[in-house]
Design an enzyme around this catalytic site. Sequence first.
Site, PDB file in Angstrom:
ATOM      1  N   HIS A 107     -57.209 -27.888   5.752  1.00 30.34           N
ATOM      2  CA  HIS A 107     -56.002 -27.506   5.013  1.00 30.34           C
ATOM      3  C   HIS A 107     -54.954 -28.624   5.001  1.00 30.34           C
ATOM      4  O   HIS A 107     -54.228 -28.781   4.016  1.00 30.34           O
ATOM      5  CB  HIS A 107     -55.427 -26.213   5.593  1.00 30.34           C
ATOM      6  CG  HIS A 107     -56.324 -25.025   5.367  1.00 30.34           C
ATOM      7  ND1 HIS A 107     -56.381 -23.943   6.201  1.00 30.34           N
ATOM      8  CD2 HIS A 107     -57.227 -24.775   4.364  1.00 30.34           C
ATOM      9  CE1 HIS A 107     -57.258 -23.061   5.715  1.00 30.34           C
ATOM     10  NE2 HIS A 107     -57.788 -23.555   4.621  1.00 30.34           N
ATOM     11  N   HIS A 117     -65.152 -20.937  -2.813  1.00 36.17           N
ATOM     12  CA  HIS A 117     -65.362 -19.982  -1.711  1.00 36.17           C
ATOM     13  C   HIS A 117     -63.973 -19.671  -1.139  1.00 36.17           C
ATOM     14  O   HIS A 117     -63.542 -20.261  -0.157  1.00 36.17           O
ATOM     15  CB  HIS A 117     -66.240 -20.585  -0.625  1.00 36.17           C
ATOM     16  CG  HIS A 117     -67.657 -20.884  -1.040  1.00 36.17           C
ATOM     17  ND1 HIS A 117     -67.971 -21.792  -2.015  1.00 36.17           N
ATOM     18  CD2 HIS A 117     -68.841 -20.376  -0.603  1.00 36.17           C
ATOM     19  CE1 HIS A 117     -69.294 -21.834  -2.153  1.00 36.17           C
ATOM     20  NE2 HIS A 117     -69.841 -20.981  -1.306  1.00 36.17           N
ATOM     21  N   SER A 141     -56.773 -21.388   1.925  1.00 34.76           N
ATOM     22  CA  SER A 141     -56.684 -22.413   0.877  1.00 34.76           C
ATOM     23  C   SER A 141     -56.005 -21.901  -0.410  1.00 34.76           C
ATOM     24  O   SER A 141     -55.195 -22.633  -1.006  1.00 34.76           O
ATOM     25  CB  SER A 141     -58.063 -23.027   0.591  1.00 34.76           C
ATOM     26  OG  SER A 141     -59.037 -22.029   0.406  1.00 34.76           O
ATOM     27  N   GLU A 193     -64.852 -15.602  -5.054  1.00 35.39           N
ATOM     28  CA  GLU A 193     -65.168 -15.030  -3.736  1.00 35.39           C
ATOM     29  C   GLU A 193     -66.229 -13.965  -3.963  1.00 35.39           C
ATOM     30  O   GLU A 193     -66.075 -13.097  -4.807  1.00 35.39           O
ATOM     31  CB  GLU A 193     -63.891 -14.427  -3.119  1.00 35.39           C
ATOM     32  CG  GLU A 193     -64.103 -13.576  -1.882  1.00 35.39           C
ATOM     33  CD  GLU A 193     -64.867 -14.273  -0.765  1.00 35.39           C
ATOM     34  OE1 GLU A 193     -64.537 -15.411  -0.379  1.00 35.39           O
ATOM     35  OE2 GLU A 193     -65.861 -13.670  -0.274  1.00 35.39           O
ATOM     36  N   ASP A 242     -70.682 -16.053  -7.672  1.00 32.43           N
ATOM     37  CA  ASP A 242     -71.126 -17.084  -6.747  1.00 32.43           C
ATOM     38  C   ASP A 242     -70.356 -18.378  -7.056  1.00 32.43           C
ATOM     39  O   ASP A 242     -70.333 -18.835  -8.201  1.00 32.43           O
ATOM     40  CB  ASP A 242     -72.635 -17.271  -6.977  1.00 32.43           C
ATOM     41  CG  ASP A 242     -73.248 -18.270  -6.017  1.00 32.43           C
ATOM     42  OD1 ASP A 242     -72.572 -19.256  -5.649  1.00 32.43           O
ATOM     43  OD2 ASP A 242     -74.406 -18.063  -5.643  1.00 32.43           O
ATOM     44  N   GLY A 243     -69.763 -18.957  -6.030  1.00 31.50           N
ATOM     45  CA  GLY A 243     -68.953 -20.152  -6.228  1.00 31.50           C
ATOM     46  C   GLY A 243     -69.725 -21.308  -6.841  1.00 31.50           C
ATOM     47  O   GLY A 243     -69.159 -22.137  -7.561  1.00 31.50           O
ATOM     48  N   ASP A 253     -65.877 -24.742  -0.056  1.00 31.02           N
ATOM     49  CA  ASP A 253     -65.705 -24.443   1.369  1.00 31.02           C
ATOM     50  C   ASP A 253     -66.678 -23.336   1.773  1.00 31.02           C
ATOM     51  O   ASP A 253     -66.279 -22.202   2.045  1.00 31.02           O
ATOM     52  CB  ASP A 253     -64.237 -24.018   1.592  1.00 31.02           C
ATOM     53  CG  ASP A 253     -63.930 -23.789   3.054  1.00 31.02           C
ATOM     54  OD1 ASP A 253     -64.677 -24.277   3.913  1.00 31.02           O
ATOM     55  OD2 ASP A 253     -62.912 -23.111   3.324  1.00 31.02           O
TER      56      ASP A 253
END
Length: 279
Positions: free
Chosen positions: A19, A42, A100, A118, A143-144, A164
Amino acid sequence: MLAYRHQFHAGNFADVMKHALLARLLVALGRKPAPYCYVDTHAGIGRYDLRHEWSQKNAEHEAGVALVWQRADAPPDLAPWLDIVRDMNPEGRLEHYPGSPEIAQRLRRAGDRMVLSELNPADQATLKANMAGLRGVSVVAQDGYKTLSSHLPPSERRGLVLLDSSFDRAGEFTRLVQAVRLAHERFATGVMAVWYPLMDPSAMRRFERSLHECGVRRILLLELSVHPEDWRASLRGSGLIVVNPPYGFDREARGLLAWLAEALAPQAGSSRVQWLVPE
Ligand SMILES: C[S@@+](CC[C@H](N)C(=O)[O-])C[C@H]1O[C@@H](n2cnc3c(N)ncnc32)[C@H](O)[C@@H]1O
Protein backbone atom coordinates in the site's frame (compact mmCIF):
# COMPACT_ATOMS: atom_id res chain seq x y z
CA MET A 1 -11.23 -21.94 -3.65
CA LEU A 2 -12.16 -18.50 -2.32
CA ALA A 3 -11.49 -19.55 1.27
CA TYR A 4 -9.12 -16.61 1.56
CA ARG A 5 -10.51 -13.55 3.39
CA HIS A 6 -8.32 -10.49 3.58
CA GLN A 7 -9.96 -9.42 6.85
CA PHE A 8 -7.61 -11.91 8.61
CA HIS A 9 -4.51 -10.21 7.19
CA ALA A 10 -5.39 -6.53 6.79
CA GLY A 11 -2.59 -4.19 7.81
CA ASN A 12 0.09 -6.87 8.00
CA PHE A 13 3.65 -6.17 6.82
CA ALA A 14 2.81 -7.23 3.27
CA ASP A 15 -0.09 -4.75 3.15
CA VAL A 16 2.17 -1.99 4.48
CA MET A 17 4.71 -2.57 1.73
CA LYS A 18 2.15 -2.95 -1.06
CA HIS A 19 0.00 0.00 0.00
CA ALA A 20 2.88 2.40 0.66
CA LEU A 21 4.17 1.72 -2.88
CA LEU A 22 0.67 1.81 -4.41
CA ALA A 23 0.10 5.26 -2.92
CA ARG A 24 3.39 6.50 -4.46
CA LEU A 25 2.36 5.17 -7.88
CA LEU A 26 -1.04 6.88 -7.66
CA VAL A 27 0.48 10.18 -6.55
CA ALA A 28 2.79 10.03 -9.58
CA LEU A 29 -0.15 9.38 -11.94
CA GLY A 30 -1.99 12.33 -10.44
CA ARG A 31 0.83 14.73 -11.33
CA LYS A 32 -0.38 15.09 -14.91
CA PRO A 33 -3.76 16.75 -15.40
CA ALA A 34 -5.17 14.10 -17.79
CA PRO A 35 -7.49 11.66 -16.00
CA TYR A 36 -6.46 8.08 -15.28
CA CYS A 37 -8.20 4.78 -14.57
CA TYR A 38 -7.28 2.55 -11.62
CA VAL A 39 -8.03 -1.16 -12.13
CA ASP A 40 -7.90 -3.40 -9.04
CA THR A 41 -8.31 -7.02 -10.17
CA HIS A 42 -8.49 -8.55 -6.65
CA ALA A 43 -10.04 -5.75 -4.65
CA GLY A 44 -11.12 -7.25 -1.31
CA ILE A 45 -13.70 -5.27 0.69
CA GLY A 46 -12.12 -1.82 0.42
CA ARG A 47 -11.48 -0.99 4.07
CA TYR A 48 -11.08 -3.01 7.24
CA ASP A 49 -12.19 -2.74 10.87
CA LEU A 50 -9.23 -4.11 12.83
CA ARG A 51 -11.50 -4.78 15.84
CA HIS A 52 -13.28 -7.49 13.82
CA GLU A 53 -12.74 -10.95 15.33
CA TRP A 54 -11.02 -12.19 12.17
CA SER A 55 -8.48 -9.38 12.39
CA GLN A 56 -8.03 -10.03 16.09
CA LYS A 57 -7.42 -13.78 15.56
CA ASN A 58 -3.74 -13.50 14.66
CA ALA A 59 -3.53 -9.71 14.99
CA GLU A 60 -1.25 -9.55 11.95
CA HIS A 61 -1.56 -5.76 11.89
CA GLU A 62 0.44 -5.61 15.13
CA ALA A 63 3.54 -6.73 13.24
CA GLY A 64 2.62 -4.42 10.37
CA VAL A 65 0.89 -1.06 10.35
CA ALA A 66 0.94 -0.80 14.18
CA LEU A 67 4.75 -0.60 14.10
CA VAL A 68 4.92 2.36 11.74
CA TRP A 69 1.76 4.47 11.74
CA GLN A 70 2.79 6.76 14.60
CA ARG A 71 6.51 6.98 13.85
CA ALA A 72 7.45 10.66 13.72
CA ASP A 73 10.61 9.85 11.76
CA ALA A 74 8.82 8.16 8.84
CA PRO A 75 10.24 9.31 5.48
CA PRO A 76 8.18 11.90 3.57
CA ASP A 77 7.63 9.38 0.75
CA LEU A 78 5.47 7.33 3.13
CA ALA A 79 3.11 10.29 3.71
CA PRO A 80 0.46 9.58 1.04
CA TRP A 81 -0.31 6.20 2.67
CA LEU A 82 0.40 7.21 6.28
CA ASP A 83 -1.86 10.27 6.04
CA ILE A 84 -4.77 8.03 5.02
CA VAL A 85 -4.16 5.62 7.92
CA ARG A 86 -3.91 8.52 10.37
CA ASP A 87 -6.98 10.20 8.94
CA MET A 88 -9.00 7.00 9.44
CA ASN A 89 -7.88 6.76 13.07
CA PRO A 90 -8.21 10.31 14.40
CA GLU A 91 -8.47 9.27 18.06
CA GLY A 92 -4.94 7.83 18.04
CA ARG A 93 -6.18 4.22 18.40
CA LEU A 94 -5.51 1.95 15.44
CA GLU A 95 -8.97 0.58 14.56
CA HIS A 96 -9.38 1.06 10.82
CA TYR A 97 -7.17 0.17 7.90
CA PRO A 98 -7.51 1.19 4.24
CA GLY A 99 -7.48 -1.53 1.60
CA SER A 100 -6.27 -0.78 -1.90
CA PRO A 101 -9.69 0.52 -3.13
CA GLU A 102 -9.92 2.96 -0.22
CA ILE A 103 -6.39 4.24 -0.89
CA ALA A 104 -7.16 4.75 -4.57
CA GLN A 105 -10.51 6.36 -3.78
CA ARG A 106 -8.86 8.89 -1.47
CA LEU A 107 -6.01 9.72 -3.86
CA ARG A 108 -7.95 10.04 -7.11
CA ARG A 109 -9.12 13.36 -8.52
CA ALA A 110 -12.69 14.17 -9.62
CA GLY A 111 -12.25 12.82 -13.17
CA ASP A 112 -10.29 9.65 -12.36
CA ARG A 113 -12.14 6.32 -12.61
CA MET A 114 -11.84 3.08 -10.66
CA VAL A 115 -12.72 -0.47 -11.71
CA LEU A 116 -12.73 -3.00 -8.86
CA SER A 117 -13.23 -6.73 -9.33
CA GLU A 118 -13.81 -9.15 -6.47
CA LEU A 119 -14.90 -12.75 -6.88
CA ASN A 120 -16.03 -13.69 -3.37
CA PRO A 121 -19.78 -12.87 -3.24
CA ALA A 122 -19.78 -11.79 0.42
CA ASP A 123 -16.70 -9.59 0.02
CA GLN A 124 -18.08 -8.20 -3.21
CA ALA A 125 -21.29 -7.14 -1.41
CA THR A 126 -19.26 -5.43 1.34
CA LEU A 127 -17.07 -3.71 -1.25
CA LYS A 128 -20.16 -2.44 -3.07
CA ALA A 129 -21.57 -1.09 0.21
CA ASN A 130 -18.24 0.56 1.06
CA MET A 131 -18.05 2.25 -2.36
CA ALA A 132 -21.78 3.06 -2.61
CA GLY A 133 -22.70 6.45 -4.03
CA LEU A 134 -19.24 7.25 -5.37
CA ARG A 135 -19.08 8.51 -8.94
CA GLY A 136 -16.68 6.87 -11.35
CA VAL A 137 -16.36 3.62 -9.36
CA SER A 138 -17.45 0.30 -10.90
CA VAL A 139 -17.47 -2.87 -8.82
CA VAL A 140 -17.44 -5.82 -11.19
CA ALA A 141 -18.39 -9.33 -10.18
CA GLN A 142 -15.88 -11.25 -12.23
CA ASP A 143 -12.57 -13.05 -12.14
CA GLY A 144 -9.89 -10.37 -11.95
CA TYR A 145 -7.89 -12.03 -14.72
CA LYS A 146 -10.92 -11.61 -17.03
CA THR A 147 -11.14 -7.95 -16.03
CA LEU A 148 -7.80 -7.44 -17.79
CA SER A 149 -9.40 -8.47 -21.10
CA SER A 150 -12.74 -6.76 -20.53
CA HIS A 151 -11.45 -3.40 -19.21
CA LEU A 152 -8.06 -2.81 -20.86
CA PRO A 153 -7.13 -0.51 -22.39
CA PRO A 154 -9.16 2.06 -20.44
CA SER A 155 -10.70 4.87 -22.46
CA GLU A 156 -8.41 7.37 -20.67
CA ARG A 157 -5.32 5.57 -22.06
CA ARG A 158 -3.60 6.31 -18.75
CA GLY A 159 -3.76 4.21 -15.67
CA LEU A 160 -2.60 1.67 -13.15
CA VAL A 161 -3.53 -1.99 -12.80
CA LEU A 162 -3.04 -3.61 -9.38
CA LEU A 163 -3.03 -7.40 -9.44
CA ASP A 164 -3.12 -8.55 -5.83
CA SER A 165 -3.94 -12.24 -5.92
CA SER A 166 -4.72 -14.24 -2.79
CA PHE A 167 -2.43 -17.06 -3.98
CA ASP A 168 -4.90 -19.76 -3.00
CA ARG A 169 -4.51 -21.90 -6.13
CA ALA A 170 -1.55 -23.80 -7.51
CA GLY A 171 0.11 -22.27 -10.55
CA GLU A 172 -0.40 -18.64 -9.52
CA PHE A 173 3.09 -17.48 -10.53
CA THR A 174 2.48 -18.79 -14.05
CA ARG A 175 -0.89 -17.02 -14.14
CA LEU A 176 0.78 -13.75 -13.05
CA VAL A 177 3.31 -13.86 -15.86
CA GLN A 178 0.54 -14.56 -18.40
CA ALA A 179 -1.41 -11.63 -16.94
CA VAL A 180 1.59 -9.29 -17.26
CA ARG A 181 1.96 -10.30 -20.90
CA LEU A 182 -1.78 -9.92 -21.63
CA ALA A 183 -2.10 -6.55 -19.85
CA HIS A 184 0.95 -5.30 -21.73
CA GLU A 185 -0.44 -6.42 -25.10
CA ARG A 186 -3.68 -4.55 -24.44
CA PHE A 187 -2.28 -1.49 -22.63
CA ALA A 188 1.45 -1.18 -23.32
CA THR A 189 1.84 2.25 -21.71
CA GLY A 190 -0.07 1.42 -18.52
CA VAL A 191 1.56 0.98 -15.13
CA MET A 192 1.03 -2.46 -13.63
CA ALA A 193 1.80 -3.56 -10.07
CA VAL A 194 1.71 -7.26 -9.23
CA TRP A 195 1.98 -8.52 -5.65
CA TYR A 196 3.53 -11.87 -4.74
CA PRO A 197 4.69 -13.70 -1.60
CA LEU A 198 8.36 -14.64 -1.23
CA MET A 199 8.41 -18.42 -1.62
CA ASP A 200 11.34 -20.80 -1.71
CA PRO A 201 14.36 -19.54 -3.66
CA SER A 202 13.95 -21.94 -6.59
CA ALA A 203 10.31 -20.84 -7.16
CA MET A 204 11.47 -17.23 -7.06
CA ARG A 205 14.21 -17.88 -9.62
CA ARG A 206 11.68 -19.54 -11.96
CA PHE A 207 9.31 -16.57 -11.59
CA GLU A 208 12.05 -14.05 -12.36
CA ARG A 209 13.23 -16.08 -15.34
CA SER A 210 9.76 -16.31 -16.84
CA LEU A 211 9.23 -12.57 -16.40
CA HIS A 212 12.53 -12.04 -18.15
CA GLU A 213 11.40 -14.18 -21.05
CA CYS A 214 7.84 -12.85 -21.38
CA GLY A 215 8.77 -10.07 -23.80
CA VAL A 216 7.73 -7.13 -21.59
CA ARG A 217 10.32 -4.45 -20.82
CA ARG A 218 10.69 -1.92 -17.97
CA ILE A 219 10.01 -4.37 -15.14
CA LEU A 220 11.12 -3.25 -11.68
CA LEU A 221 11.27 -5.80 -8.87
CA LEU A 222 10.76 -4.69 -5.26
CA GLU A 223 11.02 -7.00 -2.27
CA LEU A 224 10.80 -6.75 1.50
CA SER A 225 11.96 -9.68 3.57
CA VAL A 226 11.05 -9.87 7.26
CA HIS A 227 11.61 -13.55 8.19
CA PRO A 228 14.47 -14.57 5.92
CA GLU A 229 15.25 -17.73 7.87
CA ASP A 230 11.70 -18.96 8.11
CA TRP A 231 10.22 -19.31 4.63
CA ARG A 232 8.59 -22.65 5.35
CA ALA A 233 6.65 -21.59 8.45
CA SER A 234 5.11 -18.29 7.42
CA LEU A 235 5.14 -15.54 4.88
CA ARG A 236 8.82 -14.62 4.95
CA GLY A 237 8.43 -11.53 2.87
CA SER A 238 6.63 -10.10 -0.08
CA GLY A 239 7.31 -8.53 -3.42
CA LEU A 240 5.86 -6.24 -6.02
CA ILE A 241 6.64 -6.26 -9.72
CA VAL A 242 6.03 -2.86 -11.30
CA VAL A 243 5.85 -2.57 -15.08
CA ASN A 244 6.40 0.95 -16.47
CA PRO A 245 7.10 2.63 -13.10
CA PRO A 246 7.11 6.44 -13.19
CA TYR A 247 10.41 8.26 -13.49
CA GLY A 248 12.35 8.21 -10.19
CA PHE A 249 10.14 5.53 -8.58
CA ASP A 250 13.08 3.08 -8.24
CA ARG A 251 15.10 5.58 -6.22
CA GLU A 252 12.10 6.54 -4.10
CA ALA A 253 11.23 2.89 -3.43
CA ARG A 254 14.79 2.07 -2.40
CA GLY A 255 14.72 4.57 0.47
CA LEU A 256 11.19 3.74 1.46
CA LEU A 257 11.72 -0.03 1.59
CA ALA A 258 15.02 0.27 3.46
CA TRP A 259 13.22 2.29 6.14
CA LEU A 260 10.30 -0.16 6.28
CA ALA A 261 12.66 -3.16 6.59
CA GLU A 262 14.29 -1.56 9.62
CA ALA A 263 10.97 -0.49 11.15
CA LEU A 264 9.15 -3.80 10.62
CA ALA A 265 12.01 -6.23 11.31
CA PRO A 266 14.90 -4.41 13.02
CA GLN A 267 17.18 -7.47 13.26
CA ALA A 268 16.41 -9.52 10.20
CA GLY A 269 14.69 -7.22 7.72
CA SER A 270 16.09 -6.44 4.30
CA SER A 271 14.90 -5.04 1.01
CA ARG A 272 15.76 -5.31 -2.65
CA VAL A 273 14.96 -3.01 -5.58
CA GLN A 274 16.27 -4.11 -8.94
CA TRP A 275 15.48 -3.63 -12.60
CA LEU A 276 14.58 -7.15 -13.68
CA VAL A 277 14.17 -6.01 -17.28
CA PRO A 278 15.37 -2.48 -18.14
CA GLU A 279 14.17 -0.28 -21.05
C1 LIG B 1 -5.09 -10.17 -1.15
S1 LIG B 1 -6.81 -9.90 -1.21
C2 LIG B 1 -6.98 -8.30 -1.88
C3 LIG B 1 -6.60 -7.18 -0.99
C4 LIG B 1 -6.75 -5.81 -1.62
N1 LIG B 1 -6.18 -5.73 -2.95
C5 LIG B 1 -6.12 -4.76 -0.75
O1 LIG B 1 -4.92 -4.48 -0.94
O2 LIG B 1 -6.80 -4.22 0.11
C6 LIG B 1 -7.30 -10.86 -2.58
C7 LIG B 1 -8.80 -10.81 -2.88
O3 LIG B 1 -9.01 -11.42 -4.14
C8 LIG B 1 -10.24 -12.14 -4.12
N2 LIG B 1 -10.11 -13.12 -5.22
C9 LIG B 1 -9.56 -14.36 -5.21
N3 LIG B 1 -9.51 -14.85 -6.46
C10 LIG B 1 -10.01 -13.88 -7.28
C11 LIG B 1 -10.18 -13.78 -8.68
N4 LIG B 1 -9.83 -14.77 -9.50
N5 LIG B 1 -10.71 -12.63 -9.18
C12 LIG B 1 -11.08 -11.62 -8.36
N6 LIG B 1 -10.94 -11.66 -7.01
C13 LIG B 1 -10.42 -12.79 -6.49
C14 LIG B 1 -10.31 -12.71 -2.73
O4 LIG B 1 -11.66 -12.97 -2.39
C15 LIG B 1 -9.69 -11.56 -1.91
O5 LIG B 1 -10.68 -10.68 -1.44
